[in-house]
Design an enzyme around this catalytic site. Structure first.
Site, PDB file in Angstrom:
ATOM      1  N   SER A 393       0.852  -1.181   0.000  1.00 22.31           N
ATOM      2  CA  SER A 393       0.000   0.000   0.000  1.00 22.31           C
ATOM      3  C   SER A 393       0.889   1.232   0.000  1.00 22.31           C
ATOM      4  O   SER A 393       1.706   1.423   0.898  1.00 22.31           O
ATOM      5  CB  SER A 393      -0.903   0.009   1.239  1.00 22.31           C
ATOM      6  OG  SER A 393      -1.664   1.200   1.298  1.00 22.31           O
ATOM      7  N   GLY A 418       5.369   5.250   3.162  1.00 23.01           N
ATOM      8  CA  GLY A 418       4.953   6.639   3.088  1.00 23.01           C
ATOM      9  C   GLY A 418       5.681   7.400   1.995  1.00 23.01           C
ATOM     10  O   GLY A 418       6.419   6.835   1.200  1.00 23.01           O
ATOM     11  N   HIS A 446       0.722 -13.382  12.600  1.00 21.08           N
ATOM     12  CA  HIS A 446       1.569 -13.863  13.682  1.00 21.08           C
ATOM     13  C   HIS A 446       1.300 -15.332  14.023  1.00 21.08           C
ATOM     14  O   HIS A 446       2.008 -15.928  14.842  1.00 21.08           O
ATOM     15  CB  HIS A 446       1.366 -12.998  14.935  1.00 21.08           C
ATOM     16  CG  HIS A 446       2.616 -12.825  15.738  1.00 21.08           C
ATOM     17  ND1 HIS A 446       3.814 -13.417  15.399  1.00 21.08           N
ATOM     18  CD2 HIS A 446       2.867 -12.126  16.884  1.00 21.08           C
ATOM     19  CE1 HIS A 446       4.742 -13.101  16.271  1.00 21.08           C
ATOM     20  NE2 HIS A 446       4.198 -12.312  17.194  1.00 21.08           N
ATOM     21  N   ASP A 450       6.870 -15.225  12.503  1.00 21.46           N
ATOM     22  CA  ASP A 450       7.361 -14.643  13.749  1.00 21.46           C
ATOM     23  C   ASP A 450       8.010 -13.294  13.473  1.00 21.46           C
ATOM     24  O   ASP A 450       8.337 -12.947  12.322  1.00 21.46           O
ATOM     25  CB  ASP A 450       8.359 -15.576  14.439  1.00 21.46           C
ATOM     26  CG  ASP A 450       9.546 -15.916  13.550  1.00 21.46           C
ATOM     27  OD1 ASP A 450      10.385 -15.029  13.299  1.00 21.46           O
ATOM     28  OD2 ASP A 450       9.621 -17.073  13.078  1.00 21.46           O
TER      29      ASP A 450
END
Length: 476
Positions: A393, A418, A446, A450
């Protein structure tokens, strides 16, 4: 002969004075089988069976299969109206499924007798979308009207600097069309009206000189000083507050987002953030973007980011994986189909670049350009949306630095980055320097990934971006 026709068109019931179609010819799906169309020869032959009355009459055109097992679609726009004449292959409406927008085309010639749905209604697969009058030659014969155009001999010659086509050149130009007839679908005619283009000045490359959408777009691009969309010249309407509450059903892509994010919220997700020094990548992009622009390809950081990501996934294949709904099995995916979240007028969609591990940076850039153009037009087909194995994204495209991306099940990881900012940083000599910095945020399932794995993966991806020359050894 009738057996052969029956195999292709459906069962024919022959009465004493009338030939009727027992099952409408609606099984052809131009989107699923684009290379095959119903034979015009079959239609022509049927129309020569004279029985004293019209041959086919009004035939329901059923909503065809739009793929991916989709059963319902929302009518977004009608491209024709009742009474319009359509030709086989003409676009008649735009629909929106849960996964993508699709344009529906008709499989035969005729006149639109009735539209079965209004805009925003939900249409059902294999149910009538419209009624088309496909009467034969006797009685009320159906013919496709065409516009007569004055003959022309040559394309316009540019008299401007470097052969540029000026307004005067276009206005003094007309084109020869096959048989002196102007052939174009209603959608193309509508676009031409919106852009102020006289279709008589456009050279058609389709069958029989038909003007295709691509022909019109190419023509508009070649004459930007004259043909500017009227919408770009109109002032933006003022924004008014709603006079009262408005209840709007959640449909289409937004409905998909509801289901996907609800499922994602059930996954225990581990977050990891870091920043990347983009200095060398900024220089590399600056040295390449003009060359690619000459080839008509916009070049951002994204192709390099995707290639670095794919190289890192080769070392950490457990991040390029799917888990089943109960999380009892994990499938390591061979291909790197990397999805890119896009903010479109229809909502958030995530098309993916297929097999990034086999593509060059240039090929990735070309594919991203294609996906972005289709996404903004709402024309992404389902094939470009399904099959993703890892997602990104680019929140920086609209502002912001860090984010908390949500995994798209059944994938196991996602990243968000960003905007590239110029920030003060200390170099290796402890000198304060201007640095191009990009923040990145990762989320991983998760249950199967890990924290150390996502951190090592991020460090490898980061090192490739900070030293792009190191990617050369592994590029394919």
């Amino acid at each position: 002969m009738m057996n052969r026709l029956g195999n292709r068109l459906g069962s024919l019931a022959v009465g004493a004075s009338q030939l009727t179609l027992a099952r409408p010819v609606t099984r052809w799906n131009p989107h699923r089988y684009p290379s095959w169309r119903p034979s015009r020869g079959i239609h022509t032959h049927l129309r020569t069976i004279h029985t004293g009355r019209s041959v086919l009459g009004e035939v329901p055109f059923l909503l065809p299969d739009v793929g991916e097992g989709i059963q319902t679609v929302q009518i977004m726009e009608w491209l024709v109206k009742e009474g319009d004449t359509v030709t086989m292959g003409d676009d008649v409406c735009n629909v929106q499924s849960d996964k993508s927008a699709v344009t529906i085309s008709v499989p035969y010639d005729g006149v639109v007798s009735k539209l079965m749905y209004e805009v925003d209604d939900t249409a059902v697969k294999d149910k009538p979308l419209m009624i088309i009058d496909v009467d034969g030659e006797e009685g009320s014969a159906v013919t496709t009207p065409v516009e007569e155009t004055p003959p022309i001999s040559t394309p316009p010659t540019g008299t401007g600097k470097d052969g540029r086509i000026l307004k005067e050149d276009v206005m003094n130009f007309t084109q020869v069309v096959s048989g002196g007839k102007l052939l174009a679908t209603p959608a193309v005619r509508g676009m031409a009206r919106e852009e102020g283009v006289d279709l008589r000045t456009v050279r058609g490359t389709g069958e029989g000189g038909r003007i295709l959408k691509e022909d019109l777009l190419d023509y508009i691009a070649a004459t930007p000083p004259l043909y500017i969309s009227k919408t770009t010249l109109s002032p933006q309407p003022p924004i008014h507050a709603l006079p009262e509450d408005e209840v709007v059903p959640i449909r289409g892509i937004k409905a998909v987002m509801v289901r996907t994010m609800t499922a994602s919220g059930q996954i225990p997700q581990f977050g990891y953030c870091d920043e990347v020094d983009m200095g060398q990548l900024v220089q590399l992009r600056s040295s390449l973007k003009d060359r690619l622009l000459e080839k008509g390809v916009k070049f951002s950081y994204m192709p390099l980011i995707l290639k670095a990501l794919s190289l890192a996934l080769l070392e950490y294949p457990m991040l390029n994986a799917h888990v089943d709904q109960e999380c009892t099995t994990i499938t390591y995916k061979a291909d790197h189909n990397i999805g890119i979240a896009m903010d479109t007028p229809d909502g958030l969609i995530v098309p993916n670049v297929k097999r990034v591990q086999t593509k060059s940076v240039f090929e990735i850039a070309v594919e991203l350009n294609r996906l972005q153009e289709l996404g903004m037009l709402g024309k992404l087909p389902p094939a470009d949306i399904v099959g993703g194995t890892f997602s990104l994204s680019n929140i920086g495209a609209v502002g912001g630095t860090y984010a908390k991306p949500m995994i798209l099940p059944p994938e196991v990881a996602i990243g968000a980055f960003g905007k590239v900012q110029v920030l003060p940083r200390f170099d290796q000599s402890d000198d304060l320097v201007r640095a191009h910095v990009m923040q990145v945020s990762w989320s991983a399932d998760h249950r199967v990934i890990d924290g150390a794995t996502i951190a090592r993966f991020s460090n490898l991806w980061k090192s490739l971006l900070e030293n792009p020359a190191s990617m050369i050894l592994d590029l394919k």
